[in-house]
Design a protein around this motif. Structure first.
Motif, PDB file in Angstrom:
ATOM      1  N   UNK A  33     -27.626 -21.439  14.850  1.00 17.32           N
ATOM      2  CA  UNK A  33     -27.733 -20.391  15.881  1.00 17.32           C
ATOM      3  C   UNK A  33     -26.531 -19.468  15.767  1.00 17.32           C
ATOM      4  N   UNK A  34     -26.808 -18.157  15.868  1.00 19.12           N
ATOM      5  CA  UNK A  34     -25.745 -17.146  15.767  1.00 19.12           C
ATOM      6  C   UNK A  34     -25.439 -16.615  17.168  1.00 19.12           C
ATOM      7  N   UNK A  35     -24.188 -16.733  17.578  1.00 19.89           N
ATOM      8  CA  UNK A  35     -23.807 -16.233  18.902  1.00 19.89           C
ATOM      9  C   UNK A  35     -22.334 -15.844  18.886  1.00 19.89           C
ATOM     10  N   UNK A  36     -22.077 -14.554  18.655  1.00 20.04           N
ATOM     11  CA  UNK A  36     -20.703 -14.078  18.496  1.00 20.04           C
ATOM     12  C   UNK A  36     -19.832 -14.323  19.711  1.00 20.04           C
ATOM     13  N   UNK A  60     -26.123 -26.239  14.404  1.00 14.64           N
ATOM     14  CA  UNK A  60     -24.818 -25.640  14.100  1.00 14.64           C
ATOM     15  C   UNK A  60     -24.759 -24.287  14.801  1.00 14.64           C
ATOM     16  N   UNK A  61     -23.660 -23.980  15.449  1.00 15.52           N
ATOM     17  CA  UNK A  61     -23.499 -22.658  16.065  1.00 15.52           C
ATOM     18  C   UNK A  61     -22.434 -21.885  15.301  1.00 15.52           C
ATOM     19  N   UNK A  62     -22.809 -20.681  14.866  1.00 16.40           N
ATOM     20  CA  UNK A  62     -21.837 -19.784  14.235  1.00 16.40           C
ATOM     21  C   UNK A  62     -21.367 -18.817  15.305  1.00 16.40           C
ATOM     22  N   UNK A  63     -20.061 -18.727  15.491  1.00 15.62           N
ATOM     23  CA  UNK A  63     -19.549 -17.847  16.527  1.00 15.62           C
ATOM     24  C   UNK A  63     -18.295 -17.123  16.036  1.00 15.62           C
ATOM     25  N   UNK A  64     -17.627 -16.403  16.963  1.00 18.53           N
ATOM     26  CA  UNK A  64     -16.426 -15.650  16.574  1.00 18.53           C
ATOM     27  C   UNK A  64     -15.296 -15.977  17.549  1.00 18.53           C
ATOM     28  N   UNK A  65     -14.152 -15.378  17.273  1.00 22.85           N
ATOM     29  CA  UNK A  65     -12.977 -15.580  18.127  1.00 22.85           C
ATOM     30  C   UNK A  65     -13.185 -14.950  19.503  1.00 22.85           C
ATOM     31  N   UNK A  66     -14.274 -14.175  19.684  1.00 20.94           N
ATOM     32  CA  UNK A  66     -14.575 -13.609  21.013  1.00 20.94           C
ATOM     33  C   UNK A  66     -15.029 -14.679  22.004  1.00 20.94           C
ATOM     34  N   UNK A 113     -13.621 -12.453  13.641  1.00 16.50           N
ATOM     35  CA  UNK A 113     -12.848 -12.101  14.831  1.00 16.50           C
ATOM     36  C   UNK A 113     -13.787 -11.520  15.896  1.00 16.50           C
ATOM     37  N   UNK A 114     -14.440 -10.386  15.543  1.00 16.97           N
ATOM     38  CA  UNK A 114     -15.358  -9.744  16.494  1.00 16.97           C
ATOM     39  C   UNK A 114     -16.808  -9.983  16.106  1.00 16.97           C
TER      40      UNK A 114
END
Ligand SMILES: NC(=O)c1ccc[n+]([C@@H]2O[C@H](COP(=O)([O-])OP(=O)(O)OC[C@H]3O[C@@H](n4cnc5c(N)ncnc54)[C@H](OP(=O)(O)O)[C@@H]3O)[C@@H](O)[C@H]2O)c1
Length: 236
Positions: free
Chosen positions: A93-96, A115-121, A142-143
């Motif tokens: 799952x993609x969730x920034x 698996x969750x792909x995320x960012x530093x946000x 990062x963003x």
């Protein structure tokens, strides 16, 4: 699946599968209609899942469609085993921002890792909550998610050599911009949704120059009833 991380792994082969209306929409503008293709198209989706190590989609798709990214039926589980794949695909799952709802249907079925792909946000609290429900939460960017790095990581850490992208438009847009889509499966359905805010197969920032556009070559098409199934391959 391999769980030891290998450096410099190439990205997996990426297929994207989408159903769209004749005016290029993948849902209505209010997002309420998200399932509009035939039973044959649904079967096609499960057939493609049965060839992939992992299936990936965006936070909004997971929420709206309530998908659990499973095999669909026992037949596909058997087919996967015959092909030397794991019983079920790994689910990504993609969730920034980490906005994914912890109560989403996908977290209630435990047949394969999520698996969750995320960012530093994503805030620390969000990360903590997601780590409690997913098998792994990976910060990769990062963003915005650095998909090239994220997909290489999926290969190195989780043994993903073939990944099926199932939208939505924003995730696809980022994959096209990063030049990571190898094959595009498009089902054209004879309907018009209209609406300038209705999602398309590739949203987000898009390309602003013809020379920069992601380019594909026609591979095949097949008409079944009123729908046409296209396969396009990426031009290198
Ligand atoms: N017809 C079809 O075949 C089909 C297939 C799939 C989906 N759909 C429909 O498409 C609609 C959803 O599409 P959508 O475009 O609105 O949403 P989406 O792509 O499913 O999810 C968007 C979310 O993914 C995260 N994201 C996407 N790209 C990112 C990036 N580069 N970096 C960081 N995070 C990123 C963001 O999550 P955060 O907000 O958490 O940061 C963003 O809000 C739904 O109506 C769904 O039913 C149709």
């Amino acid at each position: 699946m391999k769980k030891t991380e290998k450096k410099n792994a190439p990205p997996p082969f990426v297929l994207v599968n989408m159903a769209m209306t004749a005016d290029g929409k993948i849902a209505t503008a209010n997002r309420r209609v998200h399932s509009f293709s035939s039973g044959r198209d649904l079967e096609h989706l499960y057939e493609l899942r049965a060839t992939a190590d992992a299936v990936m989609c965006g936070a909004r798709t997971v929420e709206i469609s309530r998908t659990i990214l499973g095999n669909g039926s026992e037949r596909f589980r058997k087919l996967r085993l015959k092909r030397g794949l794991a019983r079920y695909p790994l689910r990504v799952i993609v969730s920034g921002s980490g906005s994914i709802n912890p109560r989403a249907a996908i977290f209630k079925k435990h047949f394969s890792p999520v698996i969750i792909l995320t960012t530093a946000r994503a805030s620390k609290a969000k990360l903590r909550s997601l780590r409690g429900i997913a098998d792994e939460v990976k910060v990769c960017g990062k963003h915005e998610i650095n998909f090239a790095a994220a997909l290489r990581w999926l290969r190195a850490k989780w043994g993903v050599t073939r990944l099926l992208g199932e939208g939505g438009g924003e995730v696809n847009g980022a994959l096209f911009r990063a030049d990571l889509v190898d094959e595009l499966h498009l089902t054209i359905c004879p309907k018009i949704f209209g609406g300038r805010r209705a999602p398309t197969i590739a949203d987000g920032r898009g390309f602003s120059r013809l020379a920069a556009a992601d380019r594909f070559r026609f591979k095949s098409s097949r008409r079944v009833g009123d729908e046409t199934f296209f396969v396009l391959t990426h031009l290198i």
